[in-house]
Design an enzyme around this catalytic site. Sequence first.
Site, PDB file in Angstrom:
ATOM      1  N   GLY A  12       0.857  -1.181   0.000  1.00 51.36           N
ATOM      2  CA  GLY A  12       0.000   0.000   0.000  1.00 51.36           C
ATOM      3  C   GLY A  12       0.899   1.238   0.000  1.00 51.36           C
ATOM      4  N   ALA A  14       2.175   2.983   2.451  1.00 53.10           N
ATOM      5  CA  ALA A  14       3.302   2.965   3.396  1.00 53.10           C
ATOM      6  C   ALA A  14       4.443   2.102   2.855  1.00 53.10           C
ATOM      7  CB  ALA A  14       2.839   2.468   4.760  1.00 53.10           C
ATOM      8  N   GLY A  15       4.093   0.906   2.381  1.00 49.98           N
ATOM      9  CA  GLY A  15       5.129  -0.017   1.902  1.00 49.98           C
ATOM     10  C   GLY A  15       5.841   0.509   0.662  1.00 49.98           C
ATOM     11  N   PHE A 114     -13.373  18.559   5.681  1.00 50.17           N
ATOM     12  CA  PHE A 114     -13.476  17.200   6.201  1.00 50.17           C
ATOM     13  C   PHE A 114     -13.750  17.246   7.699  1.00 50.17           C
ATOM     14  CE2 PHE A 114     -12.640  12.809   4.852  1.00 50.17           C
ATOM     15  CZ  PHE A 114     -12.821  12.947   3.495  1.00 50.17           C
ATOM     16  N   ASP A 210      -3.032  -9.540   9.615  1.00 48.33           N
ATOM     17  CA  ASP A 210      -1.996 -10.578   9.604  1.00 48.33           C
ATOM     18  C   ASP A 210      -0.680 -10.072  10.187  1.00 48.33           C
ATOM     19  OD1 ASP A 210      -3.984 -11.641   8.031  1.00 48.33           O
ATOM     20  OD2 ASP A 210      -2.786 -11.760   6.196  1.00 48.33           O
ATOM     21  N   GLN A 229     -12.186   2.648  14.676  1.00 45.70           N
ATOM     22  CA  GLN A 229     -13.041   3.747  14.218  1.00 45.70           C
ATOM     23  C   GLN A 229     -14.238   3.240  13.416  1.00 45.70           C
ATOM     24  OE1 GLN A 229     -11.633   6.707  10.989  1.00 45.70           O
ATOM     25  NE2 GLN A 229     -12.036   7.910  12.825  1.00 45.70           N
ATOM     26  N   HIS A 231     -17.006   4.566  10.804  1.00 44.88           N
ATOM     27  CA  HIS A 231     -17.237   5.689   9.887  1.00 44.88           C
ATOM     28  C   HIS A 231     -18.737   5.888   9.750  1.00 44.88           C
ATOM     29  CE1 HIS A 231     -17.294   8.015   6.192  1.00 44.88           C
ATOM     30  NE2 HIS A 231     -15.972   8.114   6.213  1.00 44.88           N
ATOM     31  N   THR A 243     -17.657   8.214   0.898  1.00 48.05           N
ATOM     32  CA  THR A 243     -16.677   9.111   1.529  1.00 48.05           C
ATOM     33  C   THR A 243     -17.287  10.258   2.327  1.00 48.05           C
ATOM     34  OG1 THR A 243     -14.872  10.662   1.123  1.00 48.05           O
ATOM     35  CG2 THR A 243     -16.467  10.441  -0.637  1.00 48.05           C
ATOM     36  N   GLU A 244     -16.549  10.632   3.381  1.00 44.51           N
ATOM     37  CA  GLU A 244     -16.881  11.811   4.156  1.00 44.51           C
ATOM     38  C   GLU A 244     -16.833  13.064   3.263  1.00 44.51           C
ATOM     39  OE1 GLU A 244     -15.134  11.686   8.036  1.00 44.51           O
ATOM     40  OE2 GLU A 244     -14.596  13.793   7.912  1.00 44.51           O
ATOM     41  N   HIS A 342     -14.121   0.946  10.229  1.00 43.60           N
ATOM     42  CA  HIS A 342     -13.406   1.591   9.148  1.00 43.60           C
ATOM     43  C   HIS A 342     -11.894   1.631   9.330  1.00 43.60           C
ATOM     44  CE1 HIS A 342     -12.763   4.275   5.828  1.00 43.60           C
ATOM     45  NE2 HIS A 342     -12.311   5.243   6.590  1.00 43.60           N
ATOM     46  N   GLU A 373      -1.150   1.813   8.513  1.00 40.49           N
ATOM     47  CA  GLU A 373      -2.258   1.483   9.416  1.00 40.49           C
ATOM     48  C   GLU A 373      -1.936   0.378  10.411  1.00 40.49           C
ATOM     49  OE1 GLU A 373      -6.050   1.368   7.464  1.00 40.49           O
ATOM     50  OE2 GLU A 373      -7.058   0.565   9.240  1.00 40.49           O
ATOM     51  N   ARG A 384      -9.156   8.789  14.737  1.00 43.22           N
ATOM     52  CA  ARG A 384      -8.431   9.406  13.630  1.00 43.22           C
ATOM     53  C   ARG A 384      -9.309  10.430  12.916  1.00 43.22           C
ATOM     54  NH1 ARG A 384      -8.159   8.512   7.953  1.00 43.22           N
ATOM     55  NH2 ARG A 384      -9.536   6.722   7.977  1.00 43.22           N
ATOM     56  N   LEU A 390      -3.976   8.489   4.972  1.00 42.39           N
ATOM     57  CA  LEU A 390      -3.160   8.442   3.749  1.00 42.39           C
ATOM     58  C   LEU A 390      -1.884   9.241   4.020  1.00 42.39           C
ATOM     59  CD1 LEU A 390      -5.871   9.053   0.986  1.00 42.39           C
ATOM     60  CD2 LEU A 390      -4.747   6.903   1.550  1.00 42.39           C
TER      61      LEU A 390
HETATM   62  C1  FAD Z   1     -12.858   2.472   1.920  1.00 43.48           C
HETATM   63  C2  FAD Z   1     -11.773   3.268   2.598  1.00 43.48           C
HETATM   64  C3  FAD Z   1     -11.630   4.623   2.325  1.00 43.48           C
HETATM   65  C4  FAD Z   1     -10.628   5.368   2.936  1.00 43.48           C
HETATM   66  N1  FAD Z   1     -10.512   6.692   2.646  1.00 43.48           N
HETATM   67  C5  FAD Z   1      -9.498   7.401   3.200  1.00 43.48           C
HETATM   68  C6  FAD Z   1      -9.305   8.761   2.849  1.00 43.48           C
HETATM   69  O1  FAD Z   1     -10.019   9.348   2.032  1.00 43.48           O
HETATM   70  N2  FAD Z   1      -8.286   9.432   3.440  1.00 43.48           N
HETATM   71  C7  FAD Z   1      -7.450   8.841   4.353  1.00 43.48           C
HETATM   72  O2  FAD Z   1      -6.525   9.487   4.840  1.00 43.48           O
HETATM   73  N3  FAD Z   1      -7.614   7.530   4.670  1.00 43.48           N
HETATM   74  C8  FAD Z   1      -8.607   6.808   4.122  1.00 43.48           C
HETATM   75  N4  FAD Z   1      -8.747   5.483   4.461  1.00 43.48           N
HETATM   76  C9  FAD Z   1      -7.725   4.831   5.298  1.00 43.48           C
HETATM   77  C10 FAD Z   1      -6.467   4.583   4.468  1.00 43.48           C
HETATM   78  O3  FAD Z   1      -6.837   4.253   3.151  1.00 43.48           O
HETATM   79  C11 FAD Z   1      -5.601   3.449   5.022  1.00 43.48           C
HETATM   80  O4  FAD Z   1      -5.434   3.595   6.404  1.00 43.48           O
HETATM   81  C12 FAD Z   1      -4.232   3.434   4.363  1.00 43.48           C
HETATM   82  O5  FAD Z   1      -4.363   3.469   2.965  1.00 43.48           O
HETATM   83  C13 FAD Z   1      -3.437   2.219   4.796  1.00 43.48           C
HETATM   84  O6  FAD Z   1      -2.282   2.128   4.010  1.00 43.48           O
HETATM   85  P1  FAD Z   1      -1.195   1.023   4.331  1.00 43.48           P
HETATM   86  O7  FAD Z   1      -0.089   1.252   3.368  1.00 43.48           O
HETATM   87  O8  FAD Z   1      -0.879   1.052   5.772  1.00 43.48           O
HETATM   88  O9  FAD Z   1      -1.912  -0.384   4.079  1.00 43.48           O
HETATM   89  P2  FAD Z   1      -2.825  -0.963   2.888  1.00 43.48           P
HETATM   90  O10 FAD Z   1      -2.967  -0.045   1.755  1.00 43.48           O
HETATM   91  O11 FAD Z   1      -4.048  -1.487   3.549  1.00 43.48           O
HETATM   92  O12 FAD Z   1      -1.966  -2.174   2.376  1.00 43.48           O
HETATM   93  C14 FAD Z   1      -1.723  -3.329   3.147  1.00 43.48           C
HETATM   94  C15 FAD Z   1      -0.783  -4.218   2.376  1.00 43.48           C
HETATM   95  O13 FAD Z   1      -0.361  -5.305   3.204  1.00 43.48           O
HETATM   96  C16 FAD Z   1      -0.378  -6.495   2.463  1.00 43.48           C
HETATM   97  N5  FAD Z   1      -0.557  -7.622   3.391  1.00 43.48           N
HETATM   98  C17 FAD Z   1      -1.399  -7.707   4.444  1.00 43.48           C
HETATM   99  N6  FAD Z   1      -1.269  -8.920   5.031  1.00 43.48           N
HETATM  100  C18 FAD Z   1      -0.325  -9.594   4.335  1.00 43.48           C
HETATM  101  C19 FAD Z   1       0.225 -10.896   4.438  1.00 43.48           C
HETATM  102  N7  FAD Z   1      -0.148 -11.763   5.368  1.00 43.48           N
HETATM  103  N8  FAD Z   1       1.157 -11.257   3.536  1.00 43.48           N
HETATM  104  C20 FAD Z   1       1.560 -10.407   2.548  1.00 43.48           C
HETATM  105  N9  FAD Z   1       1.052  -9.170   2.399  1.00 43.48           N
HETATM  106  C21 FAD Z   1       0.121  -8.775   3.290  1.00 43.48           C
HETATM  107  C22 FAD Z   1      -1.519  -6.323   1.488  1.00 43.48           C
HETATM  108  O14 FAD Z   1      -1.344  -7.176   0.376  1.00 43.48           O
HETATM  109  C23 FAD Z   1      -1.382  -4.842   1.123  1.00 43.48           C
HETATM  110  O15 FAD Z   1      -0.462  -4.692   0.087  1.00 43.48           O
HETATM  111  C24 FAD Z   1      -9.752   4.732   3.856  1.00 43.48           C
HETATM  112  C25 FAD Z   1      -9.888   3.387   4.130  1.00 43.48           C
HETATM  113  C26 FAD Z   1     -10.909   2.664   3.537  1.00 43.48           C
HETATM  114  C27 FAD Z   1     -11.050   1.213   3.915  1.00 43.48           C
END
Ligand code: FAD
Length: 571
Positions: A12, A14-15, A114, A210, A229, A231, A243-244, A342, A373, A384, A390
């Site tokens: 995602g 972060a990664g 927001f 996980d 949280q 939503h 979305t909000e 959420h 996250e 939050r 994001l």
């Molecule tokens: C519908 C929705 C709308 C949102 N809208 C907003 C917004 O408008 N603004 C905002 O700031 N935030 C928003 N958020 C929150 C935000 O999107 C997330 O908190 C953020 O994108 C998380 O990013 P991340 O890189 O931490 O993880 P993610 O993008 O969730 O990625 C997780 C990664 O971990 C990998 N992974 C997980 N478990 C394993 C495993 N066992 N083995 C291998 N890989 C694994 C997955 O494959 C994936 O690549 C929203 C969330 C949702 C659900």
Amino acid sequence: MNSHDVVIVGSGLAGLRAAMELVGHLDVAVVTKVYPSRSHSGAAQGGVAASLGNVDDDSVEAHIYDTVKGADYLGDQDSIEILCGDAPRTIYEMEHLGCAFSRTEENKINQRAFGGHSAQRACFSADRTGHALLHTLFEQSYKQRGKLQIYSEWHMNRLIVEDGVCRGVVVMDIRTSKLEVLQAKAVLFASGGYGQAFKITSNAAANTGDGIVAAYRAGVPLQDMEFVQFHPTGLYQHGILLTEGARGEGGYLINEDGDRFMSKYAPSKMELGPRDIVSRSEQTEINEGRGAGPNKDYVLLDLRHLGRAKIMERLPQVFHLAQDFIGVDCIEKPVPIQPTAHYSMGGIPADNDCQVYLDDKGAHVTGFFAAGECSCISVHGANRLGTNSLLEALVFGRRAGKKMLDVVPGLQLAPVDEERELAAARREIDELYAGDGTEDISVIREELKQTMTLQAGVYRDASRMEPAQTKLDQLRKRFAKVCVKDQGKSFNFNLLEALELSNMLEYSELIVDGGLARQESRGAHFRTDYPTRDDENWMKHTMAFRTEDGGHELRYKPVKVTRFEPEERKY
Ligand SMILES: Cc1cc2nc3c(=O)[nH]c(=O)nc-3n(C[C@H](O)[C@H](O)[C@H](O)COP(=O)(O)OP(=O)(O)OC[C@H]3O[C@@H](n4cnc5c(N)ncnc54)[C@H](O)[C@@H]3O)c2cc1C
């Protein structure tokens, strides 16, 4: 056994942002169980926060204050200062990397209102902001083909930590079910949230916690897990997010009688109060009989007054989701909605450089990092603010990358007992095949989700959470009897679902037990039997440590306060 300097779990924001910092300098690999662009970041809709001041007067100071207040004073303020202070740079960096943000008439990056933010600071790409950001980073990583190895559709099963040193991960190629050890000098978890434990949830199917459970099973404590949280605008019965930004663009929330009920609960902010307060207000309307529909179990998001042109320009996804999933045309009719699980405020405790803590005293796990996250740094505290996550993933993903670039060259590959690690991962899988089959994975998962939504949801109290504790205990015992039926080796989702359910059962106990122990109401954790915030006894972070017998012990650590002393939270 393969080895890399750095293994990142999660593709995602972060990664991938962390990987960008490292590629070309160190041997870095990204492991992801879903194809990178399907990571949940891509589902984010409304925006990403920064005090650019393009539309409204704004300052970093105001962003910090709003975040501290939104977090109900449980956020660590030194970390929040970093988050908000680095926001403008982050947005311009993403823009320069190619992210197409929506623009103002003067061609500046547009910013919408927001919840809980005192100025218009959400930068957005229509209502597909996460999609635009994730694809920008995915493009950048694609450009590094050959230098960045992506293990796409590989599942991380175990984290290897011994004597306080992280040594790598055990992973499974989903295409073949083959287990492998990836040895590494450093591992970054960017594995996302844990919202799948709830029946009504906006989270992707992959958000099964996980990473946090693998860390926990390897001896790392988990922080503030009780804070989940909800939503306010999940599509009725589906939980899919609207979305909000819909309220940021001027949408109303109304009850059955057509009243804008937020005037009772947050008169100055109305629909743009923070999420915890708006979700509770909706639930109160429903509980007190003012909900809409035959069962009076939802409220309505009313966008009709915005008109077709604005809806189609700014909120096209909201239009399509309502149309496709429940057949409501939001230009003509209000949309049925309800609170939906959420965002996971809790997770793997880490410092401002994303180095993971081993205890509640400040010791670190050498070579283990967490960002996004799955981490709890804690910039969101008890609640939050929308658009800050994001931002968190981008800001702290980059910081994790920078820190690893700094420390990893000084680290050695620590020895790994490959046989033993593979055997442990194999044993866990074998046990899932060995059950007598009198229990069914989908039935246990459904009962878990029901329990969490109804008994550890928007409103909590001991009379609901104590039975939930017993129920979770029973579900874990029943889980020992499930039997994975699919013996196949290729794309065995039956096996993956069992592994994920095992994780969900484990962390759900921490949500419930942490919540029962916390006898106060703060942010997203609201107890009707302890309806006020209690700073004297509870202004502290929960730390859950796994015990030898698979149970846990709760300890606490102080919150970092820098410039804002706690005060009553009014909107
Ligand atoms: C519908 C929705 C709308 C949102 N809208 C907003 C917004 O408008 N603004 C905002 O700031 N935030 C928003 N958020 C929150 C935000 O999107 C997330 O908190 C953020 O994108 C998380 O990013 P991340 O890189 O931490 O993880 P993610 O993008 O969730 O990625 C997780 C990664 O971990 C990998 N992974 C997980 N478990 C394993 C495993 N066992 N083995 C291998 N890989 C694994 C997955 O494959 C994936 O690549 C929203 C969330 C949702 C659900």
